[in-house]
Design an enzyme around this catalytic site. Structure first.
Site, PDB file in Angstrom:
ATOM      1  CG  ASP A  31      -1.975   1.066   1.209  1.00 36.77           C
ATOM      2  OD1 ASP A  31      -1.758   2.090   0.548  1.00 36.77           O
ATOM      3  OD2 ASP A  31      -3.022   0.872   1.839  1.00 36.77           O
ATOM      4  CG  HIS A  54      -4.839   3.345  -0.398  1.00 32.26           C
ATOM      5  ND1 HIS A  54      -4.541   3.089   0.930  1.00 32.26           N
ATOM      6  CD2 HIS A  54      -5.841   4.255  -0.375  1.00 32.26           C
ATOM      7  CE1 HIS A  54      -5.313   3.816   1.714  1.00 32.26           C
ATOM      8  NE2 HIS A  54      -6.129   4.537   0.944  1.00 32.26           N
TER       9      HIS A  54
END
Length: 508
Positions: A382, A413
């Protein structure tokens, strides 16, 4: 203009270099997922076995279909409990994630993130908006998602209070951006019989700012009133909650403050940011940090004049960091008119005010009071949250039976694009929509399994009481029962029947 050119050049370089680095890099090592967190595959199997979780799932995650070793694409980290064992047995999606690999844009966490946040998308769902006036005369907006076939009907008639369809409360990110991920989640939820509703904070997503007050990052006051309004309108419907990105801070704050009176049956957080103070201070990588600051300034510029009554607008719009914006909005007191505006972080009590602000707004401040199952879906790569070693509170998931973490190797994300790219199997208007995110399938399956488990526990509890064994079996029953049937109301200084009547709910 120069900043835009630099950002464009960086974006092109990342687009070309990032997938190649991922493809030819070292991500194919067998222990890549958990070794970075200090846990080897052998330790994982022993840990899973010691905790009473079937070892078959761990083997399924770490072995290839052809019999060759491969990267474990997903791992479920949690404390052993009856619900954890039930999830291992009945949630097939948890072990069926196949991360995108190879020379494609989907293998890049950065590109998955940008695509999900910025790529334009026309949703086949239609939104009907309710403006809810709060106790201090502020306004928040509730966008109810309906299919295009039922849009004209919903314009004429509000949702029936006798409806038993479960409500899916969706909390977007704290910047107010309605992303493709949120729109796709609404579609999938509609196809599975939910009533999706998007909660828009004050001034977000074209919501009028009726008071000179913005919602602080982790202040659940507005959300609490919105939830009570939904319960008032549909008292027999179960309520589930999903948050995206930094919106998870608001959801976790609400669940912690309300405890067993949250009215929520189960909740899920997609790519949450847990350690928010540190995240605001450090921020993500530069291109994403700059984009978030710029977007927030554009949204606040609409209220520049009225905000000048309570904040230093010159310091606000000259700030170059997320911490600077948050500090000017909520941590500094404006001086007398005509006085020069202070730069962000230069007030005499700035440091103390900043620390006090996060004491009130840190999402995990009341985490021990959470009384419902909460699933967090996170990716190791992420780019917004950052390094999982310092940003993921693994001790929370290993010690608190309410929290479950699905950790994947890739996904970016709020991306989680699978290699197969298959749609969510099932009927309904949007059942065959291509490109459905794996995280959406996982959270809906989590809600279904959790509800089934709670219902089974309640039936066993009632049967034991009928047999006269209620007292002896009380301690064995899973205590995370459905909170939608809870009778205790949260402390509130106003009368719900006075506020939530037809005169105080506005519809557009």
């Amino acid at each position: 203009m120069l900043e835009w050119l630099v950002a464009l050049c960086i974006g092109i370089l990342v687009t070309v270099i990032w997938p190649a680095w991922k493809y030819f890099g070292t991500q194919g090592e067998p222990d890549a997922l958990l070794q970075g967190l200090g846990i080897s595959r052998r330790q994982t199997k022993e840990m899973v076995s010691d905790r009473g979780v079937p070892v078959d799932l761990a083997n399924a995650q770490t072995s290839d279909r052809a019999g060759e070793n491969k990267v474990p694409d997903v791992a479920l980290i949690c404390k052993p409990s009856a619900l954890a064992n039930y999830l291992f047995k009945h949630c097939r999606t948890f072990s069926n994630f196949t991360a995108c690999t190879g020379w494609t844009w989907r293998a890049s966490a950065f590109l998955q993130t940008v695509y999900g946040a910025c790529w334009p998308y026309e949703s086949p769902a239609y939104f009907v908006r309710d403006y809810l006036q709060l106790s201090d005369d502020g306004l928040v907006a509730l966008d109810w998602a309906v299919s295009m076939a039922g849009a004209s009907y919903q314009k004429r008639r509000r949702t029936s209070s006798n409806s038993t369809s479960p409500i899916l409360l969706i909390i977007p990110n704290s910047f107010g951006k309605i992303t493709k991920n949120v729109l796709k989640l609404c579609e999938v939820a509609l196809s599975h019989g939910y009533l999706p509703v998007v909660f828009n904070r004050r001034s977000h997503n074209a919501t009028p700012l009726s008071t000179v007050k913005l919602q602080q990052f982790g202040d659940p006051g507005d959300l609490r009133e919105a939830v009570r309004y939904m319960r008032y309108r549909q008292p027999v419907s179960r309520l589930y909650a999903v948050s995206e990105s930094t919106g998870s801070g608001l959801l976790l704050s609400y669940l912690g403050e309300c405890g067993s009176s949250s009215y929520v049956t189960a909740a899920a957080c997609l790519s949450p940011v847990f350690r928010c103070q540190s995240w605001f201070e450090k921020g993500p990588i530069w291109p994403l940090h700059w984009a978030l600051v710029t977007y927030q300034k554009i949204c606040l510029n609409r209220y520049r004049t009225v905000l000048g009554e309570t904040v230093h607008t010159d310091a606000l719009f000259s700030s170059c960091s997320m911490r600077g914006l948050e500090e000017v909005l909520f941590c500094q007191q404006p001086g007398p008119k005509g006085a020069p505006a202070l730069a962000a972080g230069t007030s005499s009590s700035s440091g103390g005010a900043w620390e006090a602000y996060w004491e009130r707004n840190e999402p995990l401040r009341d985490v021990d009071e959470v009384a419902i199952p909460v699933l967090s879906v996170c990716a190791q790569d992420d780019p917004i949250r950052g390094d999982p070693q310092s940003t993921l509170p693994l001790e929370l998931f290993e010690s608190n039976p309410h929290f479950f973490l699905l950790l994947t190797t890739r996904g970016g994300h709020c991306g989680f694009n699978t290699q197969e790219g298959r749609a969510f199997s099932g009927g309904g208007t949007f059942g065959g929509t291509p490109g459905t995110s794996w995280s959406h399938r996982a959270l809906l399956e989590f809600f279904r399994a959790t509800t089934d488990f709670i219902a089974a526990e309640e039936r066993a509890k009632q049967a034991a009481r009928r047999r006269g064994l209620g007292g002896s079996s009380q301690g064995k029953v899973f205590r995370h029962r459905s909170v939608s049937s809870c009778k205790r109301l949260p402390a509130c200084s106003h009368n719900i029947h006075t506020i939530y009547n037809w005169q105080r709910s506005y519809t557009r």
